[in-house]
Design an enzyme around this catalytic site. Structure first.
Site, PDB file in Angstrom:
ATOM      1  N   GLY A  10       0.794  -1.219   0.000  1.00 59.02           N
ATOM      2  CA  GLY A  10       0.000   0.000   0.000  1.00 59.02           C
ATOM      3  C   GLY A  10       0.828   1.273   0.000  1.00 59.02           C
ATOM      4  O   GLY A  10       2.041   1.264   0.204  1.00 59.02           O
ATOM      5  N   MET A  11       0.127   2.391  -0.220  1.00 59.33           N
ATOM      6  CA  MET A  11       0.772   3.695  -0.306  1.00 59.33           C
ATOM      7  C   MET A  11       1.479   4.076   0.988  1.00 59.33           C
ATOM      8  O   MET A  11       2.645   4.494   0.976  1.00 59.33           O
ATOM      9  CB  MET A  11      -0.284   4.755  -0.640  1.00 59.33           C
ATOM     10  CG  MET A  11       0.219   6.188  -0.656  1.00 59.33           C
ATOM     11  SD  MET A  11      -1.104   7.350  -1.064  1.00 59.33           S
ATOM     12  CE  MET A  11      -2.187   7.156   0.374  1.00 59.33           C
ATOM     13  N   LEU A  12       0.811   3.968   2.111  1.00 63.09           N
ATOM     14  CA  LEU A  12       1.403   4.375   3.383  1.00 63.09           C
ATOM     15  C   LEU A  12       2.584   3.490   3.752  1.00 63.09           C
ATOM     16  O   LEU A  12       3.623   3.986   4.210  1.00 63.09           O
ATOM     17  CB  LEU A  12       0.350   4.342   4.488  1.00 63.09           C
ATOM     18  CG  LEU A  12       0.862   4.645   5.901  1.00 63.09           C
ATOM     19  CD1 LEU A  12       1.517   6.018   5.967  1.00 63.09           C
ATOM     20  CD2 LEU A  12      -0.279   4.534   6.909  1.00 63.09           C
ATOM     21  N   ASP A  36      -2.007 -13.447   5.428  1.00 60.26           N
ATOM     22  CA  ASP A  36      -3.414 -13.063   5.436  1.00 60.26           C
ATOM     23  C   ASP A  36      -3.806 -12.726   6.877  1.00 60.26           C
ATOM     24  O   ASP A  36      -3.903 -13.625   7.723  1.00 60.26           O
ATOM     25  CB  ASP A  36      -4.284 -14.198   4.893  1.00 60.26           C
ATOM     26  CG  ASP A  36      -5.742 -13.792   4.714  1.00 60.26           C
ATOM     27  OD1 ASP A  36      -6.135 -12.738   5.251  1.00 60.26           O
ATOM     28  OD2 ASP A  36      -6.473 -14.541   4.052  1.00 60.26           O
ATOM     29  N   TRP A  61      -8.990  -2.189   4.727  1.00 59.20           N
ATOM     30  CA  TRP A  61      -9.962  -1.999   3.652  1.00 59.20           C
ATOM     31  C   TRP A  61     -10.196  -0.501   3.558  1.00 59.20           C
ATOM     32  O   TRP A  61     -10.662   0.129   4.498  1.00 59.20           O
ATOM     33  CB  TRP A  61     -11.252  -2.726   3.996  1.00 59.20           C
ATOM     34  CG  TRP A  61     -12.372  -2.535   3.007  1.00 59.20           C
ATOM     35  CD1 TRP A  61     -13.068  -1.395   2.752  1.00 59.20           C
ATOM     36  CD2 TRP A  61     -12.937  -3.533   2.146  1.00 59.20           C
ATOM     37  NE1 TRP A  61     -14.021  -1.589   1.791  1.00 59.20           N
ATOM     38  CE2 TRP A  61     -13.964  -2.913   1.400  1.00 59.20           C
ATOM     39  CE3 TRP A  61     -12.679  -4.887   1.940  1.00 59.20           C
ATOM     40  CZ2 TRP A  61     -14.732  -3.593   0.467  1.00 59.20           C
ATOM     41  CZ3 TRP A  61     -13.446  -5.572   1.014  1.00 59.20           C
ATOM     42  CH2 TRP A  61     -14.464  -4.936   0.286  1.00 59.20           C
ATOM     43  N   ASP A 102     -10.283   9.458  10.470  1.00 60.00           N
ATOM     44  CA  ASP A 102     -11.196  10.502  10.957  1.00 60.00           C
ATOM     45  C   ASP A 102     -12.654  10.117  10.754  1.00 60.00           C
ATOM     46  O   ASP A 102     -13.553  10.709  11.362  1.00 60.00           O
ATOM     47  CB  ASP A 102     -10.913  11.831  10.249  1.00 60.00           C
ATOM     48  CG  ASP A 102     -11.007  11.725   8.732  1.00 60.00           C
ATOM     49  OD1 ASP A 102     -10.640  10.675   8.173  1.00 60.00           O
ATOM     50  OD2 ASP A 102     -11.441  12.710   8.093  1.00 60.00           O
ATOM     51  N   TYR A 125     -17.631   1.901   6.502  1.00 56.46           N
ATOM     52  CA  TYR A 125     -16.179   1.975   6.628  1.00 56.46           C
ATOM     53  C   TYR A 125     -15.783   2.482   8.010  1.00 56.46           C
ATOM     54  O   TYR A 125     -14.933   1.889   8.683  1.00 56.46           O
ATOM     55  CB  TYR A 125     -15.625   2.900   5.543  1.00 56.46           C
ATOM     56  CG  TYR A 125     -14.173   3.265   5.731  1.00 56.46           C
ATOM     57  CD1 TYR A 125     -13.164   2.329   5.512  1.00 56.46           C
ATOM     58  CD2 TYR A 125     -13.809   4.551   6.130  1.00 56.46           C
ATOM     59  CE1 TYR A 125     -11.825   2.669   5.682  1.00 56.46           C
ATOM     60  CE2 TYR A 125     -12.476   4.899   6.298  1.00 56.46           C
ATOM     61  CZ  TYR A 125     -11.486   3.956   6.073  1.00 56.46           C
ATOM     62  OH  TYR A 125     -10.175   4.297   6.255  1.00 56.46           O
ATOM     63  N   LYS A 129     -13.623   0.494  10.990  1.00 58.35           N
ATOM     64  CA  LYS A 129     -12.379   1.046  11.526  1.00 58.35           C
ATOM     65  C   LYS A 129     -12.490   1.271  13.028  1.00 58.35           C
ATOM     66  O   LYS A 129     -11.508   1.076  13.769  1.00 58.35           O
ATOM     67  CB  LYS A 129     -12.028   2.353  10.815  1.00 58.35           C
ATOM     68  CG  LYS A 129     -11.651   2.200   9.353  1.00 58.35           C
ATOM     69  CD  LYS A 129     -10.398   1.362   9.154  1.00 58.35           C
ATOM     70  CE  LYS A 129      -9.141   2.083   9.545  1.00 58.35           C
ATOM     71  NZ  LYS A 129      -7.912   1.303   9.244  1.00 58.35           N
TER      72      LYS A 129
END
Length: 285
Positions: A10-12, A36, A61, A102, A125, A129
């Site tokens: 992933g990006m982060l 996994d 996700w 957030d 979502y 989270k």
């Protein structure tokens, strides 16, 4: 000190890997194909065998709209997997730093949300989270909420605006949602420093300071492109209906640790990297 980074593709995680490499310590980064996180036993076995000093969980996700119709799948990675990681970290004596959002807030507050503010997600979502946050906190670990993340590569709002600037004469962007655009490299530095610190476990906010709307961010991107920011037109959320409702204002107050730099300063500092990765798309003036 040994590091374990999840969500390696992933990006982060890309920026977190760059930052942890500077420590000179051993680092293992795992993508979903390698571990996994939904597999409780596999997570426990790997973490207990490797025994990292710190686990930074960048996996998740992130498809906000898709979570509305696939909440169970989103919960498996955003909620249950975090619990499996937290349990494994307890057994291995590791420190878990879990990245949240957030979007756990309802967006009704006119003031920025403190770390101890009441949560109330308005979409699937956010609910998934929040489940992950609770799992990490129940086991005495760290939760870092961030917002409106963009990076050097991958799919994000900044990259989308760069693309649309080259494709359309005008771009309509919502102007009634407020938040904090955050450069992934800044967040990565914050996560690593937190993992190395003596700060107590709990909730921390890691987002760039200041605030703007998606419209305001889009105008700044057009300006940096050398394009006319007047090509960006403000619209309301009602004009752009999406499957998932977004909080109207999810600005985070950073009171437990040093705030990150202002979002505009971060975007300007990041721009050479963004432009280099975007290539010809940045030539739209």
């Amino acid at each position: 000190m040994r590091w374990l980074i999840t969500g390696a593709s992933g990006m982060l995680a890309t920026d977190v890997l760059d930052r942890t490499a500077l420590t000179g310590d051993p680092v293992v980064a795992l993508a979903r194909s390698e571990l996994d996180l939904r597999d409780r036993r596999a997570v426990r076995d790997f973490v207990c065998a490797y025994r990292p000093r710190a686990v930074i969980n960048c996996a998740g996700w992130t498809a906000v709209d898709a979570a509305e119709s696939r909440e169970a799948e989103a919960l498996a990675i955003n909620g249950h997997a975090v619990r499996w990681l937290a349990e494994a970290c307890d057994q291995a004596g590791s420190r878990l730093v879990h990245v949240s959002t957030d979007y756990v807030f309802d967006g009704a507050s006119a003031a920025p949300y403190r770390e101890d503010a009441a949560t109330g997600p308005v979409n699937a979502y956010g609910r998934t989270k929040l489940a992950g946050e609770r799992a990490a906190l129940e086991h005495g670990h760290y939760v870092v909420r961030t917002a409106w993340l963009y990076g050097a590569a991958g799919t994000d709002f900044v990259r989308t605006m760069i693309r649309l600037a080259g494709e359309r004469p005008f771009v309509d962007v919502v102007d009634d949602q407020r938040g904090q655009p955050t450069w992934a490299a800044d967040l990565a530095d914050f996560l690593v420093r937190l993992a190395q610190s003596d700060l107590p476990p709990g909730v921390y906010h890691g987002a760039c300071s200041g605030e703007t709307t998606w419209y305001g961010l889009a105008k700044e991107v057009f300006t940096l492109l050398g394009a006319d920011p007047g090509r960006v037109r403000p619209v309301t959320s009602a004009d752009c209906p999406r499957p998932a409702r977004r909080p109207a204002s999810s600005v985070l107050a950073c009171t437990r640790a040093e705030p990150l730099r202002h979002w505009r300063a971060a975007l300007h500092a990041a721009w050479p990297v963004i432009a280099a990765n975007a290539g010809p798309q940045c030539n739209v003036a």
